[in-house]
Scaffold this motif. Structure first.
Motif, mmCIF file in Angstrom:
data_model
loop_
_atom_site.group_PDB
_atom_site.id
_atom_site.type_symbol
_atom_site.label_atom_id
_atom_site.label_comp_id
_atom_site.label_asym_id
_atom_site.label_seq_id
_atom_site.Cartn_x
_atom_site.Cartn_y
_atom_site.Cartn_z
ATOM 1 N N THR A 1 43.564 61.505 42.151
ATOM 2 C CA THR A 1 44.020 60.268 41.508
ATOM 3 C C THR A 1 43.708 59.039 42.357
ATOM 4 O O THR A 1 43.470 57.960 41.815
ATOM 5 N N LEU A 2 43.693 59.194 43.684
ATOM 6 C CA LEU A 2 43.296 58.062 44.525
ATOM 7 C C LEU A 2 41.828 57.719 44.299
ATOM 8 O O LEU A 2 41.441 56.541 44.291
ATOM 9 N N GLN A 3 41.013 58.739 44.115
ATOM 10 C CA GLN A 3 39.600 58.497 43.820
ATOM 11 C C GLN A 3 39.453 57.799 42.463
ATOM 12 O O GLN A 3 38.617 56.897 42.304
ATOM 13 N N MET A 4 40.264 58.204 41.497
ATOM 14 C CA MET A 4 40.280 57.517 40.201
ATOM 15 C C MET A 4 40.688 56.062 40.384
ATOM 16 O O MET A 4 40.073 55.147 39.801
ATOM 17 N N MET A 5 41.718 55.828 41.176
ATOM 18 C CA MET A 5 42.218 54.469 41.365
ATOM 19 C C MET A 5 41.165 53.569 41.999
ATOM 20 O O MET A 5 41.033 52.395 41.636
ATOM 21 N N LEU A 6 40.400 54.094 42.958
ATOM 22 C CA LEU A 6 39.366 53.286 43.596
ATOM 23 C C LEU A 6 38.351 52.780 42.571
ATOM 24 O O LEU A 6 37.854 51.652 42.685
ATOM 25 N N GLU A 7 38.057 53.599 41.573
ATOM 26 C CA GLU A 7 37.138 53.173 40.517
ATOM 27 C C GLU A 7 37.808 52.173 39.585
ATOM 28 O O GLU A 7 37.241 51.126 39.247
ATOM 29 N N MET A 8 39.027 52.474 39.159
ATOM 30 C CA MET A 8 39.719 51.615 38.205
ATOM 31 C C MET A 8 40.033 50.246 38.785
ATOM 32 O O MET A 8 40.020 49.233 38.075
ATOM 33 N N ALA A 9 40.296 50.192 40.086
ATOM 34 C CA ALA A 9 40.680 48.938 40.740
ATOM 35 C C ALA A 9 39.520 47.960 40.872
ATOM 36 O O ALA A 9 39.720 46.811 41.256
ATOM 37 N N LYS A 10 38.324 48.396 40.525
ATOM 38 C CA LYS A 10 37.179 47.464 40.525
ATOM 39 C C LYS A 10 37.309 46.449 39.395
ATOM 40 O O LYS A 10 36.831 45.323 39.517
ATOM 41 N N THR A 11 37.966 46.851 38.306
ATOM 42 C CA THR A 11 38.045 45.985 37.128
ATOM 43 C C THR A 11 39.462 45.798 36.587
ATOM 44 O O THR A 11 39.662 45.051 35.631
ATOM 45 N N HIS A 12 40.452 46.484 37.167
ATOM 46 C CA HIS A 12 41.829 46.378 36.685
ATOM 47 C C HIS A 12 42.786 46.213 37.864
ATOM 48 O O HIS A 12 42.466 46.579 38.997
ATOM 49 N N LYS A 13 43.969 45.689 37.562
ATOM 50 C CA LYS A 13 45.017 45.622 38.574
ATOM 51 C C LYS A 13 45.844 46.906 38.492
ATOM 52 O O LYS A 13 46.405 47.221 37.431
ATOM 53 N N VAL A 14 45.909 47.623 39.605
ATOM 54 C CA VAL A 14 46.479 48.971 39.615
ATOM 55 C C VAL A 14 47.615 49.066 40.632
ATOM 56 O O VAL A 14 47.490 48.583 41.766
ATOM 57 N N GLY A 15 48.702 49.711 40.225
ATOM 58 C CA GLY A 15 49.805 49.990 41.143
ATOM 59 C C GLY A 15 49.953 51.491 41.334
ATOM 60 O O GLY A 15 49.995 52.232 40.348
ATOM 61 N N TYR A 16 50.008 51.932 42.581
ATOM 62 C CA TYR A 16 50.164 53.358 42.883
ATOM 63 C C TYR A 16 51.556 53.552 43.481
ATOM 64 O O TYR A 16 51.823 53.174 44.623
ATOM 65 N N PHE A 17 52.465 54.134 42.683
ATOM 66 C CA PHE A 17 53.843 54.341 43.123
ATOM 67 C C PHE A 17 53.935 55.706 43.805
ATOM 68 O O PHE A 17 53.827 56.749 43.159
ATOM 69 N N SER A 18 54.123 55.682 45.112
ATOM 70 C CA SER A 18 54.185 56.915 45.887
ATOM 71 C C SER A 18 55.639 57.243 46.190
ATOM 72 O O SER A 18 56.307 56.525 46.942
ATOM 73 N N LEU A 19 56.126 58.319 45.587
ATOM 74 C CA LEU A 19 57.526 58.693 45.752
ATOM 75 C C LEU A 19 57.739 59.707 46.867
ATOM 76 O O LEU A 19 58.871 60.105 47.129
ATOM 77 N N GLU A 20 56.660 60.128 47.512
ATOM 78 C CA GLU A 20 56.772 61.164 48.532
ATOM 79 C C GLU A 20 56.029 60.812 49.817
ATOM 80 O O GLU A 20 56.453 61.188 50.909
ATOM 81 N N THR A 21 54.931 60.081 49.712
ATOM 82 C CA THR A 21 54.047 59.826 50.852
ATOM 83 C C THR A 21 54.072 58.354 51.219
ATOM 84 O O THR A 21 54.104 57.489 50.334
ATOM 85 N N SER A 22 54.042 58.047 52.508
ATOM 86 C CA SER A 22 54.086 56.658 52.964
ATOM 87 C C SER A 22 52.808 55.921 52.592
ATOM 88 O O SER A 22 51.747 56.530 52.378
ATOM 89 N N ALA A 23 52.904 54.604 52.541
ATOM 90 C CA ALA A 23 51.728 53.789 52.227
ATOM 91 C C ALA A 23 50.636 53.983 53.276
ATOM 92 O O ALA A 23 49.444 53.993 52.947
#
Length: 406
Positions: A198-220
């Motif tokens: 999903t992080l790899q997906m986000m890197l692609e999506m964030a090129k053209t969209h504003k994306v928020g990744y809510f991590s409930l288990e892992t630190s930023a």
């Protein structure tokens, strides 16, 4: 202080008195009694709405008999002074818009007064700020679409096809058409690579969209370790030990400028509820939201199944109402064998029902670098299996055959 739109409120009441058969269905669709900020009009409209719901006649006589003679003058004046019943839709809109502004104004004042309280938590501040925004999030007026208009719209969409949200996996994008307001679930057993995928997906999506990744288990910090490893093709082992040679440092510095322009944010969200995620997303105007992972979202319920049901329903509603794409990670039951199905989802019933698409990541312990990306549910396309390799040292999935889906 914002004043009620007295003329618009009176015109709506007057229009109802003049032609309740045609006006009440329009008003009931858009207006609640609390939208009338003039108390006497609120009381009158509430009576009209009650009569309408009971399928009883709505006129000056029935309304007055329900609320009392003291309202007779106001009811009759409203009927006499309404400018034109033909414009009732505009009157209704005017009442609604002023009500939204008054509600937002009052909540904003309350927020400003409360924020001076040093005991007020940051989370409560976020929630109060979101309440102000939510005053304008009521359902929009909908009109039926005729057969002719629907077909013309279809032809226009075919001539000017819209761009679906790209995942960065060409094969996946050809079969799963992710759109605004979709609820997508990505599932996998522990160590399957759900977060990396999903992080790899986000890197692609964030090129053209504003994306928020809510991590409930892992630190930023750990999330960004993985993101940079993938984005800069930098060894994850080197990142964890911070041991780089000159070429590594040069590569990392060179990749910074393009990385910083990506529209992504990582939000540490341990213990957050669906409502908190929704409010934060609205404030920050995310177009796409990732939740890592679903069953860690805090929710009420007597057991895990009931809590998962509430979470799934909440995320699905959030996606649809706000038009935000929600992609939630889900831990899978271990079960027997390696083949994953929709039943592998923990507390799968409601999640399976709510999701527009379910993507499962599976692998065999004997060949840990091999991954199958399984499209297990797809409302808008076909299901099937995509073969990939997992490069764990760069937190990256690589498709094996970009032209084949089993």
């Amino acid at each position: 202080m914002l004043n009620p739109n007295y003329e618009a409120e009176m015109s709506v009441i007057g229009s109802i008195m003049m032609d309740s058969k045609n006006v009440m269905p329009l008003a009931a669709l858009r207006l609640e009694p609390d939208d009338f900020k003039t108390s006497e009009f609120r009381t009158i409209y509430s009576a009209c709405l009650d009569l309408f719901k009971e399928q009883r006649p709505v006129d000056s006589i029935t309304v007055i008999s329900n609320i009392g003679e003291e309202y007779k003058k106001t009811v009759l004046e409203a009927a006499q002074l309404v400018p034109s019943i033909r414009h009732v839709s505009e009157y209704i809109d005017a009442v609604k818009e002023r009500a939204q502004k008054i509600n937002a104004y009052n909540k904003a004042i309350s927020f400003i007064e409360s924020i001076e309280d040093e005991t007020l938590s940051t989370e409560k501040c976020r929630s109060m700020a979101a309440d102000v925004i939510n005053c304008f999030n009521t359902a929009s007026k909908q009109e039926a679409v005729t057969a002719e208009q629907g077909y013309l719209d279809f032809l226009d969409r075919m001539e000017h096809p819209k761009e679906h949200i790209k995942t960065g996996f060409e094969q996946l994008d050809r079969f799963v058409y992710i759109d605004k307001g979709d609820f997508v679930v990505v599932g996998g057993r522990p160590s399957a690579g759900k977060t990396a995928f999903t992080l790899q997906m986000m890197l692609e999506m964030a090129k053209t969209h504003k994306v928020g990744y809510f991590s409930l288990e892992t630190s930023a910090e750990k999330i960004f370790d993985r993101l940079v490893s993938n984005y800069a093709w930098t060894s994850f082992a080197k990142i964890k030990t911070a041991k780089f040679d000159d070429d590594d440092w040069e590569n990392l510095i060179n990749r910074y400028d393009s990385f910083r322009k990506l529209g992504l944010e990582v939000i540490p969200a341990a213990g957050w509820t669906v409502e908190q995620i929704k409010s934060y997303s609205e404030i920050h105007r995310y177009e796409i939201v990732f939740i890592d992972y679903l069953t860690l979202v805090r929710a009420q319920g007597k057991d895990d199944t009931e809590r998962a049901t509430h979470i799934s329903q909440g995320l699905h509603t959030f996606a649809q109402q706000d038009g935000i794409t929600v992609i939630a990670l889900s831990q899978l039951n271990r079960g027997n064998g390696n083949e994953l199905t929709l039943e592998s989802l923990r507390q799968s019933g409601q999640i399976e029902q709510d999701a527009d698409a379910v993507i499962l990541i599976q692998y065999d312990d004997s060949t840990p670098e091999v991954r199958d990306i399984k499209i297990a549910k797809n409302k808008e396309g076909r299901i099937g299996k995509i073969h990939a390799k997992y490069d764990g040292d760069h937190m990256r999935f690589i498709l094996v055959d970009s032209n084949h889906v089993e």
